[in-house]
Design an enzyme around this catalytic site. Structure first.
Site, PDB file in Angstrom:
ATOM      1  N   VAL A   1       0.843  -1.194   0.000  1.00 40.88           N
ATOM      2  CA  VAL A   1       0.000   0.000   0.000  1.00 40.88           C
ATOM      3  C   VAL A   1       0.880   1.247   0.000  1.00 40.88           C
ATOM      4  CG1 VAL A   1      -1.760   1.288   1.252  1.00 40.88           C
ATOM      5  CG2 VAL A   1      -1.866  -1.219   1.169  1.00 40.88           C
ATOM      6  N   LYS A   2       0.656   2.088  -1.016  1.00 38.95           N
ATOM      7  CA  LYS A   2       1.451   3.305  -1.152  1.00 38.95           C
ATOM      8  C   LYS A   2       0.726   4.440  -0.439  1.00 38.95           C
ATOM      9  CE  LYS A   2       4.150   4.838  -5.085  1.00 38.95           C
ATOM     10  NZ  LYS A   2       4.121   4.999  -6.537  1.00 38.95           N
ATOM     11  N   VAL A   3       1.430   5.068   0.489  1.00 42.06           N
ATOM     12  CA  VAL A   3       0.839   6.123   1.320  1.00 42.06           C
ATOM     13  C   VAL A   3       1.709   7.377   1.204  1.00 42.06           C
ATOM     14  CG1 VAL A   3       0.295   6.765   3.704  1.00 42.06           C
ATOM     15  CG2 VAL A   3      -0.130   4.422   2.930  1.00 42.06           C
TER      16      VAL A   3
END
Ligand code: E4P
Length: 215
Positions: free
Chosen positions: A82-84
């Site tokens: 998951v890219k945050v």
């Protein structure tokens, strides 16, 4: 060093995956928009190829909503990271997601202090954008050097994923520094394998082979 493709094009990913040199994929909202296709459909197709690391970015801006979106994305396939974004909300969301076992790729990182914070909240990857720094007359590769040194000093497990790569020299320099991963457009990855002397040499070998008696 792991090599990732920075694209949402399933065709590009399939072609590179078949060569055996590809270790992962990073996407972002801009790259997904270019494809004109539904995000989750694209993600499922990339994961179905067997790519072991596929970064998918949240678009929520509050920590709570990022956590919800991150959980949803992670649930789509075990290969999803998951890219945050590196914001105060992103840091809070990363802390929660990482504690749950979700692998987070902290993105939009432009300073070593931001990278230090990404490691402290448990990000699996940190993505410093070197090409965009170069565009601002700041040497992006200096940032990679600083982050690698800081992570070594404190034995952080967070991996340095060099992003916003524009040409093969970026990959070469990142490898010399010891960055863990480089993510790049298809065209740059293609160039890593090319050399005019290889093409000339092969053409000469094939031409000379014609002179060898065959019977
Ligand atoms: C990384 O994860 C980003 O998607 C990417 O490398 C950004 O690159 P750009 O600066 O070429 O848009």
């Amino acid at each position: 060093m792991k090599l990732f493709l920075d694209t949402a094009s399933v065709a590009e990913i399939r072609t590179m995956w078949e060569t055996g040199i590809l270790d992962g994929v990073t996407t972002n909202p801009t790259l997904v928009a270019k494809e004109g296709r539904r995000f989750e459909e694209v993600l499922r197709e990339i994961c179905a190829l067997g790519v072991p690391s596929v970064s998918a970015e949240v678009v929520a801006t509050t920590a709570e909503a990022m956590v919800g979106e991150g959980r949803h994305l992670r649930g789509l396939h075990p290969a999803i990271y998951v890219k945050v974004p590196m914001t105060p909300a992103g840091l809070r969301a990363t802390k929660v997601l990482a504690a749950e076992g979700t692998r987070v790729n902290m993105t939009l990182v432009f300073s070593a202090t931001q990278a230090l914070l990404a490691a402290k909240v448990g990000a699996t990857y940190v993505s410093p954008f070197i090409g965009r720094l170069d565009d601002q007359s700041q040497v992006g590769m200096d940032l990679i050097r600083d982050i690698v040194q800081i992570y070594r000093n404190y034995r952080f497990a967070t991996q340095v994923l060099v992003a916003s790569i524009r040409h093969p020299i970026h990959v070469l320099e990142a490898a010399k520094i010891g960055a863990d991963i480089a993510t790049m457009p298809y065209g740059v990855m293609e160039k890593l394998a090319q050399h005019p002397l290889t093409d000339l040499g092969l053409a000469r070998f094939l031409k000379d082979w014609e002179k060898v008696p065959k019977a």
